[in-house]
Design an enzyme around this catalytic site. Structure first.
Site: not given
Length: 353
Positions: A40, A195, A202, A205, A211
């Site tokens: 991370e 994304c 898209c 998606c 959305c």
């Protein structure tokens, strides 16, 4: 937002993740708190493919909290060299030492204690607890912010406090009640691979029918960019003093500021300061310097222009010895020292030449 919408969002992302997510990242096997934490921190401001070899090298050298805490900071920085944003490496080292002192050598499972460690904020703490322990905590990295801004049609720059508060609320509302580790990875993968900032897919998606950005034709404009202003320009001169034994003179950077605490090249403002430094610290003819090609390096908050000067036949002065401020380092062993990326590249060219 009602419960059905919330569960639909997380369920669809998990279904997408099962078929299209990333399941072979090195920090997923095993997904221990230390490995999740390290990944991370490395992934902040850095893409996955860049991070993977650094992560693998780092955990080979320092496989757990105790090894990291007991390592010399120079060794930690050397393993980090090339990833940039070096405060991350220093905070890792400091946090590991605090874990040894206060938490029995482990990353704490308590959110407040974990997020209080250097370099571990709210999102990183949530990622560690969700991925390593399966606890119900949200994350809000850049990929998640972009996904939520588009899906909900959130206006404004995500870095502003008001917009970030809204996004945190949405991120927490979308949390599922199970598979928290997979969900955290799913929403990060979704933003990183589908994304995306530019050219999002898209048509593929799983959230397209709900959305807001897609429905309103605002995919390209959300999330909104930070109000921009030109980057300041700064200039410096770096002195490359190489002696007959193929050693180069390195200088320790100040404890604060850019590249803080790292080994770099001596820097001066102009030729007058360069002449004084060379006269004081090396038995070299100042006029024997060779100007090297200019280097431009861009930080997040300014652009640095570097003018290097090379002396190939420098002689170590009695005033310089290995210590905290200066050291002569063999060009062949520079990998042992954590160097800023532009300095590392410059010295590699000097060694090759």
């Amino acid at each position: 937002m009602n419960g059905d919408a919330t569960s639909m969002f997380s369920a669809r992302l998990l279904t997408w993740f099962d078929s299209s997510g990333r399941h072979d990242l090195p920090w997923q096997h095993p997904r221990s708190p230390y490995r999740v934490w390290l990944s991370e921190i490395m992934l902040q401001q850095t893409q996955v493919q860049t991070v993977i070899p650094y992560f693998e090298r780092f955990v080979r050298a320092l496989p757990d909290v105790a090894a990291l805490a007991n390592a010399e900071l120079d060794h930690v920085v050397a393993l980090w060299a090339g990833l940039g944003y070096y405060a991350r490496a220093r905070n890792l080292h400091k946090a590991a030492q605090l874990c040894m002192q206060r938490h029995d050598g482990e990353l704490p499972q308590n959110f407040e204690a974990l997020s209080a460690l250097p370099g571990i904020g709210r999102s990183t703490a949530g990622a560690i607890l969700a991925q390593a322990h399966g606890l119900r905590y949200a994350i809000l990295d850049g990929n998640v912010k972009r996904t939520l801004c588009r899906y909900h049609g959130v206006d404004g720059w995500p870095g502003s406090s008001a917009v970030e508060k809204t996004l945190w609320s949405l991120a927490e509302e979308h949390l599922p009640t199970q598979r928290l580790a997979d969900y955290s990875q799913a929403i990060m993968d979704f933003g990183a691979t589908l994304c995306t900032r530019g050219d999002p897919s898209c048509v593929l998606c799983p959230l397209q029918d709900s959305c807001v950005a897609l429905r309103e034709g605002r995919v390209e404009t959300l999330p909104e960019s930070k109000p921009g202003k030109p980057l300041p320009e700064r200039r410096t001169m770096m002195l490359v003093l190489v002696d007959a034994d193929r050693r180069v003179l390195l200088a320790r950077r100040p404890a604060t500021g850019v590249w803080s605490g790292m080994w770099s090249l001596p820097e001066v403002a102009d030729h007058d300061e360069a002449r004084e430094f060379v006269g004081r610290h090396a038995r070299s003819d100042f006029e024997a310097n060779k100007p090297l090609p200019l280097i431009e390096h861009t930080f997040s908050h300014y652009r640095l222009h570097i003018a290097p000067l090379l002396w190939s036949g420098a002689t170590a002065s009695d005033r310089i010895s290995d210590g905290d401020l200066y050291r002569w380092q063999e060009l062949a062993t520079l990998a042992e020292v954590g160097l800023p990326a532009p300095v590392k590249k410059l010295l590699a060219e000097v060694q090759a030449g």
